[in-house]
Design a protein around this motif. Structure first.
Motif, PDB file in Angstrom:
ATOM      1  N   VAL A  45      -0.642  -7.072 -11.141  1.00 31.68           N
ATOM      2  CA  VAL A  45      -1.704  -6.314 -10.421  1.00 31.68           C
ATOM      3  C   VAL A  45      -2.442  -8.336 -10.091  1.00 31.68           C
ATOM      4  O   VAL A  45      -2.280  -9.315 -11.410  1.00 31.68           O
ATOM      5  CB  VAL A  45      -2.779  -6.226 -12.375  1.00 31.68           C
ATOM      6  N   GLY A  46      -2.857  -7.521  -9.609  1.00 30.37           N
ATOM      7  CA  GLY A  46      -3.067  -8.762  -8.721  1.00 30.37           C
ATOM      8  C   GLY A  46      -2.774  -8.861  -7.642  1.00 30.37           C
ATOM      9  O   GLY A  46      -3.141  -9.871  -6.857  1.00 30.37           O
ATOM     10  N   ASP A  47      -1.734  -8.298  -6.924  1.00 32.78           N
ATOM     11  CA  ASP A  47      -0.762  -8.812  -5.865  1.00 32.78           C
ATOM     12  C   ASP A  47      -1.203  -8.268  -4.972  1.00 32.78           C
ATOM     13  O   ASP A  47      -2.005  -7.410  -4.547  1.00 32.78           O
ATOM     14  CB  ASP A  47       0.615  -8.585  -6.030  1.00 32.78           C
ATOM     15  N   ARG A  48      -1.326  -8.653  -3.732  1.00 32.99           N
ATOM     16  CA  ARG A  48      -1.780  -8.315  -2.227  1.00 32.99           C
ATOM     17  C   ARG A  48      -0.910  -8.007  -1.140  1.00 32.99           C
ATOM     18  O   ARG A  48       0.159  -7.935  -1.328  1.00 32.99           O
ATOM     19  CB  ARG A  48      -2.489  -9.669  -1.512  1.00 32.99           C
ATOM     20  N   VAL A  49      -1.402  -6.556  -1.450  1.00 31.62           N
ATOM     21  CA  VAL A  49      -0.078  -5.623  -0.592  1.00 31.62           C
ATOM     22  C   VAL A  49      -0.727  -4.784   1.002  1.00 31.62           C
ATOM     23  O   VAL A  49      -2.568  -4.411   0.866  1.00 31.62           O
ATOM     24  CB  VAL A  49       0.353  -4.877  -1.347  1.00 31.62           C
ATOM     25  N   GLN A  80       4.893   4.304  -7.941  1.00 33.05           N
ATOM     26  CA  GLN A  80       3.516   3.893  -8.030  1.00 33.05           C
ATOM     27  C   GLN A  80       2.158   2.794  -8.186  1.00 33.05           C
ATOM     28  O   GLN A  80       3.084   2.566  -9.277  1.00 33.05           O
ATOM     29  CB  GLN A  80       2.969   5.210  -7.699  1.00 33.05           C
ATOM     30  N   LEU A  81       1.455   2.485  -7.252  1.00 41.70           N
ATOM     31  CA  LEU A  81       0.566   1.193  -7.741  1.00 41.70           C
ATOM     32  C   LEU A  81      -0.601   2.058  -7.297  1.00 41.70           C
ATOM     33  O   LEU A  81      -0.917   3.238  -6.382  1.00 41.70           O
ATOM     34  CB  LEU A  81       0.957   1.015  -6.322  1.00 41.70           C
ATOM     35  N   VAL A  82      -1.851   1.817  -7.888  1.00 40.34           N
ATOM     36  CA  VAL A  82      -2.969   1.535  -7.470  1.00 40.34           C
ATOM     37  C   VAL A  82      -3.186   0.161  -7.277  1.00 40.34           C
ATOM     38  O   VAL A  82      -3.270  -0.481  -7.250  1.00 40.34           O
ATOM     39  CB  VAL A  82      -3.829   2.320  -8.913  1.00 40.34           C
ATOM     40  N   VAL A  83      -4.312   0.279  -5.806  1.00 43.34           N
ATOM     41  CA  VAL A  83      -4.575  -0.737  -5.205  1.00 43.34           C
ATOM     42  C   VAL A  83      -6.300  -0.280  -4.720  1.00 43.34           C
ATOM     43  O   VAL A  83      -6.749   0.679  -4.817  1.00 43.34           O
ATOM     44  CB  VAL A  83      -3.291  -0.806  -3.626  1.00 43.34           C
ATOM     45  N   ARG A 108       6.616   1.148  -0.457  1.00 44.02           N
ATOM     46  CA  ARG A 108       6.146   0.983   1.075  1.00 44.02           C
ATOM     47  C   ARG A 108       5.121   0.194   0.675  1.00 44.02           C
ATOM     48  O   ARG A 108       4.912  -0.190   2.012  1.00 44.02           O
ATOM     49  CB  ARG A 108       5.359   2.490   1.308  1.00 44.02           C
ATOM     50  N   ALA A 109       4.737  -0.734  -0.281  1.00 39.87           N
ATOM     51  CA  ALA A 109       4.310  -2.232  -0.516  1.00 39.87           C
ATOM     52  C   ALA A 109       4.479  -2.655  -0.201  1.00 39.87           C
ATOM     53  O   ALA A 109       5.972  -3.598  -0.527  1.00 39.87           O
ATOM     54  CB  ALA A 109       3.501  -2.203  -1.468  1.00 39.87           C
ATOM     55  N   VAL A 110       4.268  -3.574   1.325  1.00 42.90           N
ATOM     56  CA  VAL A 110       4.209  -4.840   2.196  1.00 42.90           C
ATOM     57  C   VAL A 110       3.937  -6.267   1.237  1.00 42.90           C
ATOM     58  O   VAL A 110       2.441  -6.022   1.229  1.00 42.90           O
ATOM     59  CB  VAL A 110       4.595  -4.545   3.321  1.00 42.90           C
ATOM     60  N   PRO A 111       4.250  -7.106   0.642  1.00 42.39           N
ATOM     61  CA  PRO A 111       3.688  -8.452   0.136  1.00 42.39           C
ATOM     62  C   PRO A 111       3.400  -8.782   1.146  1.00 42.39           C
ATOM     63  O   PRO A 111       3.499  -9.168   2.053  1.00 42.39           O
ATOM     64  CB  PRO A 111       4.662  -9.298  -0.786  1.00 42.39           C
ATOM     65  N   VAL A 112       1.615  -9.626   0.550  1.00 44.21           N
ATOM     66  CA  VAL A 112       0.646 -10.015   2.029  1.00 44.21           C
ATOM     67  C   VAL A 112       0.622 -11.307   1.762  1.00 44.21           C
ATOM     68  O   VAL A 112       0.285 -11.510   0.694  1.00 44.21           O
ATOM     69  CB  VAL A 112      -0.574  -9.478   2.161  1.00 44.21           C
ATOM     70  N   PRO A 113       1.244 -12.246   2.592  1.00 48.21           N
ATOM     71  CA  PRO A 113       1.165 -14.020   2.651  1.00 48.21           C
ATOM     72  C   PRO A 113       0.139 -14.473   2.225  1.00 48.21           C
ATOM     73  O   PRO A 113      -1.084 -13.896   3.134  1.00 48.21           O
ATOM     74  CB  PRO A 113       2.043 -14.544   3.599  1.00 48.21           C
ATOM     75  N   ALA A 163       0.754   5.813   2.853  1.00 51.95           N
ATOM     76  CA  ALA A 163       0.498   5.700   1.669  1.00 51.95           C
ATOM     77  C   ALA A 163      -1.156   7.024   2.518  1.00 51.95           C
ATOM     78  O   ALA A 163      -2.402   6.793   2.464  1.00 51.95           O
ATOM     79  CB  ALA A 163      -0.581   5.259   0.962  1.00 51.95           C
ATOM     80  N   PRO A 164      -0.682   8.871   1.830  1.00 47.32           N
ATOM     81  CA  PRO A 164      -1.854   9.712   2.336  1.00 47.32           C
ATOM     82  C   PRO A 164      -2.996   9.561   1.231  1.00 47.32           C
ATOM     83  O   PRO A 164      -2.753   8.629   0.093  1.00 47.32           O
ATOM     84  CB  PRO A 164      -0.867  10.701   1.997  1.00 47.32           C
ATOM     85  N   GLY A 165      -3.882   9.444   1.770  1.00 41.82           N
ATOM     86  CA  GLY A 165      -5.248   9.113   1.405  1.00 41.82           C
ATOM     87  C   GLY A 165      -6.300   7.704   1.196  1.00 41.82           C
ATOM     88  O   GLY A 165      -6.877   7.592   0.443  1.00 41.82           O
TER      89      GLY A 165
END
Length: 327
Positions: free
Chosen positions: A79-83, A29-32, A102-107, A88-90
């Motif tokens: 950490v610091g990546d844009r996704v 998992q990630l926390v964003v 399920r996290a997609v990198p954002v250009p 992602a419920p909640g």
């Protein structure tokens, strides 16, 4: 952190901001830290109890932001990546736990708010016109709610594939937006005496009496009969939502009598089953944003505390483009 919480099923008034514990990422998992969360009809269905949910319930499944925590077993994300994400419920919260797969990198060339606006509605528009019924050069297309989030994106994608798009909208302002997205003809449904009887007549007048090859219908109950009657022989009705309510059971022989029609009820999750498929669809959308061929309209942005107003606007069909919540 702050999050939008509903303690029970009900109307928009059950949504309220509350303090919640800061989340920690588990394995995979990630926390964003949220930049923007998308507001979608499925959020209203879960809030209202149309779809089952456990309470207290934090709505939302779509958003974008910056990674602030990485769980065990996650590779290729720091950490610091844009996704951005679509499941992602909640997600109506200042910090969101997102499954890493399920996290997609954002250009860098795509703003985070734009990425948040693209995930559910953009991916939906993409699978509708490229996979469920792949629009081909010369196809006549009917698309309901042409000035909505999916409508504006699907119009652009269908036109880019050579389709001639007819849309339905509810006002002059929405007609202008729909034409700006590339619609060849726009029908204001409020000016029709009887949508079920009059819309098919208008559509056939616009298509030389034939009807359209495909209808993309996210409205549901109020438009279903008109959609079926607007199709040409062996046409396809893609019923992908029920903004006006769910379509009741109907006699399947209607498909036979109306010209051997096709009917499908798709959902996004079946078109982004694998990570490769998810990344592939998202990459095509982001590339189109970066090269200027896809315009993503954010029609309204609300702070988290105003989530009830965002739901009221969406359910009242007073929105155009995408509705976002921001911290």
């Amino acid at each position: 952190m702050r999050a939008v919480v509903c303690q029970e099923a009900g109307g928009p008034e059950v949504l309220a901001v509350a303090d919640r514990p800061d989340p920690s990422p588990g394995p995979g998992q990630l926390v964003v830290e949220l930049a923007a969360a998308g507001v979608n009809f499925i959020d209203t269905y879960l809030r209202a109890g149309v779809y089952p949910a456990s309470y207290p319930h934090v709505p939302g499944s779509e958003g974008a932001g910056v990674v602030v925590g990485v769980g065990d077993g996650v590779a290729g994300v720091a950490v610091g990546d844009r996704v951005a994400w679509e499941s992602a419920p909640g997600s109506y919260a200042e910090r969101v736990v997102v499954p890493a797969d399920r996290a997609v990198p954002v250009p860098d060339g795509v703003p985070l708010e734009t990425a948040a606006a693209l995930m559910l509605q953009g991916l939906t528009a993409h699978y509708l016109v490229t996979s469920t019924y792949p629009v081909r050069d010369g196809d006549d297309v009917l698309l309901h709610a042409g000035a909505g989030g999916v409508g504006l994106l699907a119009t652009q994608l269908a036109v880019a594939r050579g389709g001639r798009v007819i849309t339905t909208v509810g006002s002059a302002e929405k007609e202008e937006l729909s034409r700006g997205a590339g619609a060849a003809d726009v029908v204001r449904y409020r000016e029709l005496d009887d949508v079920a009887a009059d819309l098919p007549r208008v559509v056939r007048d616009l298509t030389g009496g034939e009807g359209v090859h495909v209808v993309y219908d996210g409205v549901g109950k109020d438009t279903f009969d008109a959609s079926l009657a607007s199709l040409r022989r062996r046409g396809t009705l893609v019923l992908f939502g029920g903004a006006s309510g769910q379509v009741p059971p109907f006699d399947i022989q209607r498909l036979n009598r109306a010209g051997s029609l096709f009917l499908t009820r798709p959902t996004l999750s079946d078109y982004v089953v694998t990570r490769d498929e998810l990344l592939g669809r998202a990459a095509e959308l982001f590339a189109a944003v970066e090269d200027g061929t896809l315009d993503v309209r954010v029609g309204a942005t609300y702070p988290l505390a105003d989530a009830p107003d965002a739901h009221r606007a969406l359910e009242g069909r007073r929105t155009t483009g995408k509705v976002l919540l921001v911290p």
